[in-house]
Design an enzyme around this catalytic site. Sequence first.
Site, short mmCIF file in Angstrom:
data_model
loop_
_atom_site.label_atom_id
_atom_site.label_comp_id
_atom_site.label_asym_id
_atom_site.label_seq_id
_atom_site.Cartn_x
_atom_site.Cartn_y
_atom_site.Cartn_z
N GLY A 414 0.95 -1.14 -0.15
CA GLY A 414 -0.01 -0.01 0.03
C GLY A 414 0.78 1.34 0.08
O GLY A 414 2.11 1.35 -0.10
N ASP A 530 -6.94 7.58 6.58
CA ASP A 530 -6.84 6.87 5.33
C ASP A 530 -7.80 5.93 5.48
O ASP A 530 -7.62 4.79 5.32
CB ASP A 530 -5.51 6.29 5.20
CG ASP A 530 -5.25 5.85 3.82
OD1 ASP A 530 -6.13 6.29 2.98
OD2 ASP A 530 -4.36 5.22 3.30
#
Length: 731
Positions: A414, A530
């Site tokens: 990620g 996030d």
Amino acid sequence: MKVQEGLFLVAIFYLAYTQLVKAQPRNDCQTKCGNVSVEYPFGTSPGCFYPEDNSFNLTCNEKEKLLFGHKPVINISLSGQLRVLLVRSKVCYDSQGKKTGYRARRTSLASFTLSEHNKFTVVGCNSYAFLRTSGAENYSTGCMSMCDSVPSKKGSCSGEGCCQTPVPRGSSFFRVKPHSFDNHTAVHQFNPCTYAFLAEDDKFNFSSSDDLKNLRNVMRFPVLVDWSIGSQTCEQVGNTSICGGNSTCFDSTTRTGYICRCNEGFDGNPYLAAGCQDVNECTTSSTIHRHNCSDPHTCRNKVGGFYCKCKSGYRLDTTTMSCKRKEFGWTTILLVTTIGFLVILLGVGFIQQKMKHQEDTKLRQQFFEQNGGGMLTQRLSGAGPSNVDVKIFTEEGMKKATNGYDESRILGQGGQGTVYKGILPDNSIVAIKKARLGDSSQVEQFINEVLVLSQINHRNVVKLLGCCLETEVPLLVYEFITNGTLFDHLHGSMFDSSLTWEHRLRIAIEVAGTLAYLHSSASIPIIHRDVKTANILLDENLIAKVADFGASRLIPMDKEDLATMVQGTLGYLDPEYFTTGLLNEKSDVFSFGVVLMELLSGEKALCFKRPQCSKHLVSYFAFATKENRLDEIIDSQVMKEDNLREIQEVARIAAECTRVMGEERPKMKEVAAKLEALRVKTTKHKWSDQYPEENEHLIGGHLLSSQGETSSSIGYDSIKNVAILDIEAGR
Ligand SMILES: *[C@@H]1O[C@H](CO)[C@@H](O)[C@H](O)[C@H]1NC(C)=O
Ligand SMILES: *[C@@H]1O[C@H](CO)[C@@H](O)[C@H](O)[C@H]1NC(C)=O
Ligand SMILES: *[C@@H]1O[C@H](CO)[C@@H](O)[C@H](O)[C@H]1NC(C)=O
Ligand SMILES: *[C@@H]1O[C@H](CO)[C@@H](O)[C@H](O)[C@H]1NC(C)=O
Ligand SMILES: *[C@@H]1O[C@H](CO)[C@@H](O)[C@H](O)[C@H]1NC(C)=O
Ligand SMILES: *[C@@H]1O[C@H](CO)[C@@H](O)[C@H](O)[C@H]1NC(C)=O
Ligand SMILES: *[C@@H]1O[C@H](CO)[C@@H](O)[C@H](O)[C@H]1NC(C)=O
Ligand SMILES: *[C@@H]1O[C@H](CO)[C@@H](O)[C@H](O)[C@H]1NC(C)=O
Ligand SMILES: *[C@@H]1O[C@H](CO)[C@@H](O)[C@H](O)[C@H]1NC(C)=O
């Protein structure tokens, strides 16, 4: 009668005695006859020679001459040879060719045999002679010599006036017969006779001038005779051989039977029981046994041999048998230098290894400090008795757990780094997140995060187990969540989306609750920054676990907004934060709104397949709401008749959350409460459908329990009451 019996018994005992005890000569045997020594097994009187073979019975006559039969013995060798003198044969003629003398010889060697080191010789011109033997094999041999004048060549018996022929060994009886072709009439002048005889090799050297006349008046020639003990091999006789101590039996090489020989370093008569004695090589005069030390003073005798003793500091050089000062040969020097070199190499390698190890440790320590390890340990120790349970892992342990950061272990990659599946030594499975290259200014915040996250013990937050600060980039170790991300479940990249509306609503509530807790309840407010479906993990019971706090920021108590670099995921990013760069908790609210929309529609947050203006899920929803066709965009899987109102309510909350102005968005706490309320209604709905009679009590209990502690006891009590009532009714 008695006398006969006695004799018989004596005979028996004598036999037994001779069988048991090896025959030995008497002590008073004659050992010399003339100047020839006589040794056992030979002897000159009864009891002095080997009793089983009369051939060893020699005679020493009154003239001190040793005789074998009638043949004089000149030498006895104990290694199986005997030298005897045999008379030559001859035939002579006068000038008229009349025979004047004739002597043919028969010789018997008893059980001994002729050696092969003898030659049959005929001397004469006009001559020939035969040697006839009998024994194991009968054969005849002979030679002839013709000449009409005295041969001019000298010194060799090569056919001129003399011929020689070899004799096979082994015969023990033979005759020598001399002949002449024409009674020597033609050669009488210089050669009146034919002479024929056996002689040991090299014991007769022909001389044409001397020998043709009368053979120099020599009557006898030495002949070599082989002898041995018995007719059996050593193996056959075994320990019954007559070989004494310190000696060894050998099979005769020339005939049957065996001979004995003293062992190396011993000398004496091997046929006597104690005949072979150690030779003192240092003092003996015998050339056979004498030591070969170059300096006789260094010689030392030992049983069966000797050695040369050198002074200390000297060594024996075996090629010259002399003592040499000890010095290092070039091989030694080479060996020593090689070993030294190797040792140095090893040492250098060891030191390098050690230095590298130290360097590694230093580097690790440096990383540990750089990554805030010191600060962390300080904080952890300063935190006092808390539920802080963050473990510090070593770099080595991490490497082992991830199999050296093997690619097959990567669970996901990620924005914040790579997540590996790790197996700890206790076989527990963990997720290890390796951050992207860190920047040192964020170290303190990272430490804060670790501290805070380790203190968050929320069931819907992925539990942080520990960290590793020894690497260049810090590693975080999380509990391992098995069932993938919400993103995978919704968008089917891994699982069939089997999430029902109830699941989705519960997940939404769990996430909302978690975010609300992070924003307000945690000791220092945390903005996740996030929030997205890919960061919501689901465990085996599909319980949501919020993960990836890599981008999260702590908001100091006194500040509402925090200016940071804009960070987050497109599609979930708060437009206000995006434009101002000012981060506050409402950014998470926006992102959560998008997650809600995703849960409702099953659509991705950003999809380029949708029409231009609806690429972003928020605008997609906004358009649908405006055109009043919300039901069209709801995931058909969740759409049922009885939950339309709830879906509409959730859609409304989602829309509120995604308002452009942060201030207009509700707080996370409010969102959580609203969603919770919806679920309560749903549950009420369900329960009332299934258990219409009991719903009063249970719903009451549930409602109250979601608001306060005291209520559960009421619900409980009411149930107890029912139970009590039942029991009473039963009586
Ligand atoms: C044996 O001794 C005698 C003297 O006693 C001597 O004349 C003769 O040459 C010796 N023989 C041998 C073979 O040594
Ligand atoms: C040994 O030989 C001599 C003469 O040849 C003979 O008189 C004597 O009997 C022999 N001894 C034995 C034990 O045969
Ligand atoms: C007997 O022979 C050996 C060698 O074969 C020799 O050394 C020795 O002198 C000889 N003895 C006599 C008496 O001839
Ligand atoms: C050789 O001598 C024998 C008898 O001694 C005699 O019979 C013979 O004739 C002689 N031969 C010659 C060729 O003289
Ligand atoms: C050798 O000759 C003798 C008579 O000369 C005879 O008795 C003996 O059988 C012969 N030996 C062999 C092996 O033929
Ligand atoms: C015969 O000659 C050889 C060498 O040619 C010598 O070794 C040997 O001793 C001589 N033999 C006699 C009996 O003279
Ligand atoms: C020879 O050896 C056998 C066994 O191998 C033993 O019984 C016997 O006594 C031995 N005899 C002698 C004379 O040493
Ligand atoms: C063998 O030799 C050694 C040393 O000379 C001696 O002591 C010993 O008695 C010998 N053995 C026999 C059986 O003669
Ligand atoms: C010296 O004698 C020993 C034993 O007798 C032998 O093994 C060795 O080869 C000899 N060395 C020399 C240089 O003759």
